[in-house]
Design an enzyme around this catalytic site. Structure first.
Site, PDB file in Angstrom:
ATOM      1  N   LEU A  38       0.817  -1.219   0.000  1.00  0.00           N
ATOM      2  CA  LEU A  38       0.000   0.000   0.000  1.00  0.00           C
ATOM      3  C   LEU A  38       0.843   1.257   0.000  1.00  0.00           C
ATOM      4  O   LEU A  38       0.395   2.312  -0.426  1.00  0.00           O
ATOM      5  CB  LEU A  38      -0.922  -0.009   1.228  1.00  0.00           C
ATOM      6  N   ASP A  62     -29.380 -35.654 -24.527  1.00  0.00           N
ATOM      7  CA  ASP A  62     -27.974 -36.045 -24.420  1.00  0.00           C
ATOM      8  C   ASP A  62     -27.955 -37.583 -24.409  1.00  0.00           C
ATOM      9  O   ASP A  62     -28.983 -38.225 -24.173  1.00  0.00           O
ATOM     10  CB  ASP A  62     -27.431 -35.461 -23.103  1.00  0.00           C
TER      11      ASP A  62
HETATM   12  C1  GDG Z   1      -0.246  -6.626   4.267  1.00  0.00           C
HETATM   13  C2  GDG Z   1       0.434  -7.261   3.049  1.00  0.00           C
HETATM   14  C3  GDG Z   1      -0.921  -5.760   1.587  1.00  0.00           C
HETATM   15  C4  GDG Z   1       3.725   1.834   7.742  1.00  0.00           C
HETATM   16  N1  GDG Z   1       4.571   2.472   8.523  1.00  0.00           N
HETATM   17  C5  GDG Z   1       3.892   3.519   9.048  1.00  0.00           C
HETATM   18  C6  GDG Z   1       2.618   3.514   8.547  1.00  0.00           C
HETATM   19  N2  GDG Z   1       2.525   2.462   7.744  1.00  0.00           N
HETATM   20  C7  GDG Z   1       1.326   2.070   7.009  1.00  0.00           C
HETATM   21  C8  GDG Z   1       1.493   2.416   5.546  1.00  0.00           C
HETATM   22  C9  GDG Z   1       0.545   1.403   4.911  1.00  0.00           C
HETATM   23  C10 GDG Z   1       0.637   0.191   5.826  1.00  0.00           C
HETATM   24  O1  GDG Z   1       1.160   0.658   7.064  1.00  0.00           O
HETATM   25  C11 GDG Z   1       1.581  -0.872   5.280  1.00  0.00           C
HETATM   26  O2  GDG Z   1       0.894  -1.587   4.316  1.00  0.00           O
HETATM   27  P1  GDG Z   1       1.605  -2.514   3.219  1.00  0.00           P
HETATM   28  O3  GDG Z   1       0.597  -2.908   2.237  1.00  0.00           O
HETATM   29  O4  GDG Z   1       2.698  -1.747   2.587  1.00  0.00           O
HETATM   30  O5  GDG Z   1       2.237  -3.733   4.013  1.00  0.00           O
HETATM   31  P2  GDG Z   1       1.770  -4.833   5.141  1.00  0.00           P
HETATM   32  O6  GDG Z   1       1.668  -4.214   6.466  1.00  0.00           O
HETATM   33  O7  GDG Z   1       2.787  -5.917   5.038  1.00  0.00           O
HETATM   34  O8  GDG Z   1       0.331  -5.382   4.705  1.00  0.00           O
HETATM   35  C12 GDG Z   1       0.483  -6.259   1.913  1.00  0.00           C
HETATM   36  C13 GDG Z   1      -1.634  -5.297   2.843  1.00  0.00           C
HETATM   37  O9  GDG Z   1      -1.602  -6.302   3.851  1.00  0.00           O
HETATM   38  C14 GDG Z   1      -3.093  -4.951   2.554  1.00  0.00           C
HETATM   39  O10 GDG Z   1      -3.785  -6.035   2.020  1.00  0.00           O
HETATM   40  O11 GDG Z   1      -0.803  -4.674   0.704  1.00  0.00           O
HETATM   41  O12 GDG Z   1       1.060  -6.840   0.777  1.00  0.00           O
HETATM   42  O13 GDG Z   1       1.755  -7.688   3.378  1.00  0.00           O
HETATM   43  O14 GDG Z   1      -0.766   1.879   4.931  1.00  0.00           O
HETATM   44  O15 GDG Z   1       1.145   3.744   5.364  1.00  0.00           O
HETATM   45  N3  GDG Z   1       1.709   4.454   8.870  1.00  0.00           N
HETATM   46  C15 GDG Z   1       2.097   5.426   9.736  1.00  0.00           C
HETATM   47  N4  GDG Z   1       3.315   5.453  10.268  1.00  0.00           N
HETATM   48  C16 GDG Z   1       4.246   4.540   9.966  1.00  0.00           C
HETATM   49  O16 GDG Z   1       5.359   4.581  10.475  1.00  0.00           O
HETATM   50  N5  GDG Z   1       1.218   6.373  10.047  1.00  0.00           N
END
Ligand code: GDG
Length: 745
Positions: free
Chosen positions: A391, A513
């Site tokens: 994301l 059939d």
């Molecule tokens: C799993 C799947 C799939 C991160 N650090 C901070 C912060 N974040 C937020 C980001 C983003 C989310 O956390 C991370 O999402 P990702 O998709 O990149 O990764 P996963 O946590 O591994 O999620 C992944 C997801 O599920 C959804 O289905 O995309 O592939 O592994 O929103 O912004 N937000 C803040 N501070 C941080 O330090 N505020």
């Protein structure tokens, strides 16, 4: 985006996810639920409103079931609700949670699904705890669920739950979404047999199963086929008494929220601070501490860049934020140590007192800081070695209201399928990463804008609200599909109605059939012979009505059995037709020769490896029969593999179709089928009574193609497009005899 129209659900929405998305805050002895601001929470909220076209009514709160880190005692007697949500905490004893969450989920499922089998730990206690925990979630749901409620289960921590719900509540709608990559079969088969079967069957308890990409869908369908023997037709798995839709729904983000944040004072401040304190070019990355995120690979790529581009020394700052996660697990601690050391080494080798190439922080950021960094950076460097979606890259794009900045994105992230305008890299290729950074730094603003705008438009159109809406649209459409396919067995009254319609009509056509309809299914196909009684009855009917025998058999076989009857015969699923009274067979005009040479060797090879199976070459199709195989179970597994291989091997331009028939896998040209053949008889004519009976999947084409006024009858209880069902082949004779009984000879 597909819209939902007037389809409000009478029940409530229940979300079940591992963690509750709320903090429980105490103030003056009162507890409050404080919602976190994640995309899923706001997307789910958007499904509920007073609007006529919303999916759920806002009169009812959304029920959210999830693990709570607070103890039972801490929450005793507290009301866990806010305006929109009612939270139902699940309490999992520490020892179970350790084997369940840290064990089965994070030490096994996570590494296997992210293609790190060497990090996977197999432990019987893990699986036992996984079952126990899924049961605890179910027990909580059991207290909450009511008729009509729709349950949406999230992710790999709860793969057994959909089936637990289905067993006790067969009528509630259930959705399941898998947030991480579903792995290819080679990886999935590393789960012990019992575990993989429990996983597949558990997930298939849902009505709609969602993944991020088509690849994951395909891998899951293959697992369902090979592990539990469920074949699929396109995105549908037919489970006899219901169907499951398996499809891709690429998760997204709240585009407007990130877009609008660009102008928020706190974000502006954070952006300006970053710009002032950092060097001329800023690279940014943020991810949870995880080996799937490719953090070390990113550092190696950046090192290569510094090595080859001294002109950028002292002019670039790489801000790398790693958010603490799972750091109680040994592998994560080890990885953290390696990251610390690598960053230290790079900064020592290349930096000086005026310049620190990498600004590395092991902490989480506030939302405003995060968007501040997204909007301040020239490059977002996102290099997972495997990521379900990712994301962060979508948030980066949505934040760039100025349409500037370059996204460098790993081809291993699910998001790469949607964000083709990014600079796509292979995270294992250091040189590729170094080149992409250099290309990004040189990219002119016009080019940045062109790429960024295209990506922004795509995410704006399919944001997280469209994503949830799409998922629920599919849930509701499936209900209609069920309605269409549901089994209605013919009652005496129903049979009598057909008899009356038959009697009252004057120009009739009947399609039969052969195997499983006029003749019983037997082990040796050459011995499936139509009985004398049935033949006599057909003869009698054919004297006054148009009768069409419509079969997948070859013309020789059908000629032998029906030559002396006044009927039309369609052979090989519509490829060959012999009209009543004629001696000539005509080949369907859309048939083209020469396709068999590439396919036949594959079928032969499968036949050689499966004792008792054989290949039949018909004029217009090839069939791999396994009814006669020595080991039936082995053969049906081989058949599934074969059909899978053919579906993947056959080039679209060959225009071929693979049919999973009754103990046969058949390959034929797609230009015609029983449906097109049947239509050629009824189109342009004025039949006032049309009847079609069949038992096989290939008869579905016929049921679907005939006009709505036709009487279509499926033999057996598989889901079918036919209007009615009868139990078995023997009943066909009785049904037909009764239908014609009142017509004088
Ligand atoms: C799993 C799947 C799939 C991160 N650090 C901070 C912060 N974040 C937020 C980001 C983003 C989310 O956390 C991370 O999402 P990702 O998709 O990149 O990764 P996963 O946590 O591994 O999620 C992944 C997801 O599920 C959804 O289905 O995309 O592939 O592994 O929103 O912004 N937000 C803040 N501070 C941080 O330090 N505020």
């Amino acid at each position: 985006m597909k819209e939902l129209k007037n389809t409000k659900n009478s029940g409530r929405l229940i979300i079940v996810a591992y963690r509750l998305p709320f903090k429980i805050v105490r103030e003056d002895d009162q507890s409050h639920l404080v919602q976190n601001s994640g995309g899923l929470v706001s997307a789910v909220l958007s499904l509920v409103s007073d609007q006529e076209d919303s999916v759920f009514s806002s009169e009812e709160k959304i029920q959210w079931i999830g693990f709570s880190e607070n103890t039972k005692e801490e929450l005793e007697g507290q009301s866990l609700a806010n305006e929109s949500f009612q939270a139902h905490p699940v309490f999992i004893p520490d020892d179970v949670n350790e084997n369940y969450y840290e064990g089965f989920c994070n030490n096994l499922v996570w590494p296997l699904c992210h293609y790190f089998p060497s990090l996977a730990r197999f432990d019987d206690a893990y699986f036992e705890a996984y079952k126990t925990a899924n049961q605890l979630f179910f027990d909580k749901l059991d207290e909450v669920i009511q008729p009509g409620d729709v349950v949406w289960v999230q992710d790999y921590q709860l793969m057994l739950l959909p089936d637990l719900i289905r067993q006790k509540y067969p009528d509630n709608k259930i959705g399941f979404f898998f947030h991480i990559p579903f792995p290819s079969y080679e990886l999935f088969r590393m789960f012990p047999v019992k575990w993989r079967k429990a996983i597949v069957d558990g997930i298939l308890g849902a009505d709609v199963v969602g993944f991020h990409t088509n690849d994951y869908v395909e891998y899951f369908l293959k697992a369902a086929r090979l592990v539990s023997g469920y074949g699929n037709k396109l995105h549908y798995i037919n489970m006899s008494n219901r169907i499951v839709k398996v499809d891709s729904f690429p998760i997204s983000i709240d585009f407007q929220k990130f877009n609008e944040a660009y102008d928020e004072p706190e974000v502006i401040r954070a952006r300006e601070e970053a710009r002032e304190s950092l060097k001329e070019k800023i690279i940014f990355s943020v991810d949870r501490l995880d080996y799937s995120k490719g953090i070390l690979h990113r550092l190696q790529g950046f090192t290569r860049f510094l090595e080859q581009h001294p002109e950028w020394h002292e002019r670039v700052s790489f801000v790398m934020v790693v958010v603490p996660s799972r750091d109680t697990i040994e592998q994560y601690q080890h990885m953290k140590m390696e990251i610390d050391q690598t960053v230290g080494a790079i900064n020592a080798n290349y930096g000086n007192i005026y310049w620190q190439p990498i600004i590395y922080q092991y902490r989480s950021m506030t939302y405003h800081e995060l968007v501040g960094m997204y909007t301040a950076s020239d490059v977002a460097l996102i290099t997972p070695v495997r990521d379900g979606m990712n994301l962060v890259c979508k948030e980066y794009v949505a934040s760039r209201k100025d349409s500037q900045g370059v996204l460098i994105l790993s081809e291993m992230a699910g998001a790469a399928a949607e964000l083709g305008e990014a600079l796509i890299i292979n995270p294992l290729d250091n040189q590729g990463i170094a080149d992409a950074i250099s290309e990004a730094f040189a990219m002119i603003p016009e080019e940045q804008e062109k790429r960024m705008s295209a990506m922004r438009e795509r995410i704006r159109d399919y944001d997280v609200f469209a994503w949830t809406n799409d998922f629920f649209t599919q849930m509701l459409m499936l209900e209609q599909e069920h309605e269409r396919l549901k089994q209605v067995f013919l009652t005496n009254k129903g049979i009598d109605n057909i008899r009356k319609a038959y009697e009252a009509s004057s120009k009739r056509i009947l399609f039969f059939d052969y195997d499983g309809t006029l003749a019983p299914i037997v082990a040796d196909p050459s011995k499936a012979i139509v009985s004398e009684d049935v033949k006599k009855l057909i003869m009698e009917i054919a004297k006054r009505d148009t009768v069409v025998i419509i079969s997948g058999r070859d013309r020789r076989f059908l000629d032998t059995h029906f030559r002396d009857l006044p009927v039309h015969i369609i052979a090989e699923h519509g490829a060959l037709i012999k009209t009543k009274g004629s001696e000539e067979w005509t080949l369907n005009e859309s048939y083209e020769e020469n396709w068999k040479d590439s396919i036949k060797p594959i079928l032969n090879m499968y036949a050689k490896r499966c004792p008792g199976a054989f290949v039949e070459e018909k004029e217009t199709s090839l069939a791999w029969h396994y009814r006669t195989a020595d080991d039936k179970e082995y053969a049906s597994r081989r058949a599934q593999e074969l059909s899978w291989q053919l579906k993947n091997f056959i080039q679209p331009e060959l225009n071929l179709q693979i049919i999973d028939g009754n103990k046969v896998v058949e390959v034929k040209k797609t230009a015609f089928n029983k449906g097109t053949a049947a239509r050629s008889f009824v189109d342009g004519s004025d039949y006032d009574f049309i009847l079609a009976i069949g038992d096989d999947t290939t008869d579905e084409d016929m049921f679907e193609a005939l006009p709505d006024t036709s009487y279509t009858i499926k033999i057996g209880d598989d889901l079918s497009a036919a209007r009615n069902h009868i139990k078995n082949q023997e009943e066909v004779f009785h049904f037909l005899s009764f239908m014609v009984s009142t017509i004088p000879e």
